[in-house]
Design an enzyme around this catalytic site. Structure first.
Site, PDB file in Angstrom:
ATOM      1  N   GLY A  15       1.994  11.828   8.631  1.00 37.38           N
ATOM      2  CA  GLY A  15       0.858  11.531   9.489  1.00 37.38           C
ATOM      3  C   GLY A  15       1.387  11.063  10.838  1.00 37.38           C
ATOM      4  O   GLY A  15       2.451  11.491  11.285  1.00 37.38           O
ATOM      5  N   GLY A  18       4.900   9.130  10.464  1.00 35.75           N
ATOM      6  CA  GLY A  18       5.959  10.038  10.053  1.00 35.75           C
ATOM      7  C   GLY A  18       6.267  11.089  11.093  1.00 35.75           C
ATOM      8  O   GLY A  18       7.443  11.421  11.317  1.00 35.75           O
ATOM      9  N   ASN A 108       2.389   0.674   5.072  1.00 33.40           N
ATOM     10  CA  ASN A 108       1.700  -0.601   5.182  1.00 33.40           C
ATOM     11  C   ASN A 108       1.739  -1.323   3.846  1.00 33.40           C
ATOM     12  O   ASN A 108       1.942  -0.718   2.794  1.00 33.40           O
ATOM     13  CB  ASN A 108       0.249  -0.394   5.623  1.00 33.40           C
ATOM     14  CG  ASN A 108       0.124  -0.103   7.104  1.00 33.40           C
ATOM     15  OD1 ASN A 108       0.900  -0.605   7.909  1.00 33.40           O
ATOM     16  ND2 ASN A 108      -0.857   0.710   7.469  1.00 33.40           N
ATOM     17  N   ALA A 138      -3.941  18.508  14.708  1.00 37.45           N
ATOM     18  CA  ALA A 138      -2.900  18.995  13.809  1.00 37.45           C
ATOM     19  C   ALA A 138      -1.616  19.285  14.590  1.00 37.45           C
ATOM     20  O   ALA A 138      -1.638  20.021  15.581  1.00 37.45           O
ATOM     21  CB  ALA A 138      -3.370  20.254  13.094  1.00 37.45           C
ATOM     22  N   LYS A 182       3.784  -8.548   9.171  1.00 36.92           N
ATOM     23  CA  LYS A 182       3.032  -7.367   9.590  1.00 36.92           C
ATOM     24  C   LYS A 182       1.729  -7.242   8.814  1.00 36.92           C
ATOM     25  O   LYS A 182       0.690  -6.872   9.373  1.00 36.92           O
ATOM     26  CB  LYS A 182       3.872  -6.105   9.409  1.00 36.92           C
ATOM     27  CG  LYS A 182       3.172  -4.880   9.973  1.00 36.92           C
ATOM     28  CD  LYS A 182       3.852  -3.598   9.621  1.00 36.92           C
ATOM     29  CE  LYS A 182       2.999  -2.433  10.111  1.00 36.92           C
ATOM     30  NZ  LYS A 182       3.501  -1.134   9.650  1.00 36.92           N
ATOM     31  N   ASN A 190      -7.144  -4.849  11.286  1.00 37.03           N
ATOM     32  CA  ASN A 190      -7.530  -3.500  10.863  1.00 37.03           C
ATOM     33  C   ASN A 190      -8.998  -3.360  10.505  1.00 37.03           C
ATOM     34  O   ASN A 190      -9.685  -2.451  10.984  1.00 37.03           O
ATOM     35  CB  ASN A 190      -6.661  -3.055   9.681  1.00 37.03           C
ATOM     36  CG  ASN A 190      -5.321  -2.516  10.119  1.00 37.03           C
ATOM     37  OD1 ASN A 190      -4.735  -2.999  11.088  1.00 37.03           O
ATOM     38  ND2 ASN A 190      -4.818  -1.540   9.405  1.00 37.03           N
ATOM     39  N   SER A 252      -5.281   1.829  11.989  1.00 39.65           N
ATOM     40  CA  SER A 252      -5.199   2.963  11.078  1.00 39.65           C
ATOM     41  C   SER A 252      -6.424   2.996  10.163  1.00 39.65           C
ATOM     42  O   SER A 252      -6.877   4.075   9.763  1.00 39.65           O
ATOM     43  CB  SER A 252      -3.916   2.887  10.246  1.00 39.65           C
ATOM     44  OG  SER A 252      -3.864   1.681   9.503  1.00 39.65           O
TER      45      SER A 252
END
Length: 298
Positions: A15, A18, A108, A138, A182, A190, A252
């Site tokens: 994603g 990565g 995460n 994409a 984190k 989030n 995210s």
């Protein structure tokens, strides 16, 4: 791992995170295979991986596939799947892993490395990731800021390659502390970002937001310390600083909800709630945020 100048890299679950690290490593000359959704594989095969940074746009030629066999022959595997997919990813890639491959969990949460190691039956290096990225489409990743990594013991050779590629990477015996720090930042921001529908900078100005951030941070500290984890003394300052350092970023969790996908909230605020229950520590702020996100996710 091979002692050659390059290392063969596979990214399991390519994603935004990565794709970013895969792109930087490919730019440095390392052979990289991305393992992700069919749309990613098709886009990368057609035009390469598009990387947008503050320095401009680059298009990088690398391999992209959809199946776990993409990890075969890799010296290093970066596992970037969602926390809820950890066990499934481990089972699917286990038959294809090279015996000497170094496995890194860039995920995460705080327990993915342990969960993945139990499936693979081999060590996994936990990594605390500090980067702001998002997929623009994409095969198109945008970098918003940072990119530094803290690796657990066993990641020394990979850290050398990462640093040479321009990715700041350190190895620390206290990586669990870093992962919890984190996690605290993610727990604070989030869900609020997802539910509030705003980037961090504007969100912080909202009425009551600063108080919620403080409550969530205090609960995370209480649970962490009861678990033997040492959080920074200035943890709340670090949480608040996100409003300035990542002012235009959305979490995210917000990105997952916008795409109609299941979030990682069970492994963020939900983990703090479960650990709090186990330790007898109340976590009402985390519980409310966890509950609200679960109500609106698919």
């Amino acid at each position: 791992m091979s002692e050659a100048r390059t290392m063969r890299v596979a990214v399991m679950g390519a994603g935004a995170v990565g794709c970013y690290y895969g792109a930087v490593l490919a730019r440095a000359g390392h052979p990289v295979t991305l393992i992700g959704r069919p749309a990613l594989a098709e886009a990368v095969a057609e035009r390469g991986l598009v990387l947008d940074t503050a320095q401009g746009r680059e298009i990088l030629a690398l391999n992209a596939v959809t199946g776990p066999e993409g990890v075969a022959g890799a010296d290093c595997v970066l596992v970037c799947v969602k926390s809820g997919d950890t066990e499934e990813a481990g089972r699917s890639m286990r038959p294809h892993l090279a015996p000497g491959a170094v496995i890194l969990s860039l995920q995460n949460g705080v327990d993915n490395g342990e969960r993945l190691a139990s499936i693979l039956g081999r060590p996994v290096v936990p990594v605390a990731v500090y980067v702001a990225t998002a997929m623009e489409g994409a095969g198109h990743v945008r970098h918003h800021g940072r990119g530094d990594l803290i690796l657990g013991p066993g990641g020394e050779a990979v850290a050398d390659h990462l640093n040479a590629a321009g990715i700041s990477a350190t190895v620390s015996e206290r990586v669990r502390d870093a992962l919890w720090a984190k996690l605290t930042i993610n727990c604070a921001w989030n869900a609020l970002s997802a539910l509030g529908g705003q980037p961090y900078g504007r969100l912080f100005a909202g009425e009551g937001v600063a108080a919620v951030l403080a409550d969530v941070t205090a609960e995370c500290r209480a649970v962490a310390e009861a678990s033997g984890v040492r959080l920074p003394e200035d943890m709340l300052d670090q949480v608040r600083a996100i409003a300035a350092t990542m002012a235009e970023q959305r979490s995210s969790t917000a990105q997952d909800l916008a795409r109609g996908r299941r979030t990682e909230i069970d492994h963020l605020n939900g983990l703090v709630v479960r650990e709090g229950e186990r330790l007898g520590i109340p976590t009402p702020a985390n519980r409310v945020l966890h509950t609200l996100v679960r109500l609106v996710e698919p």
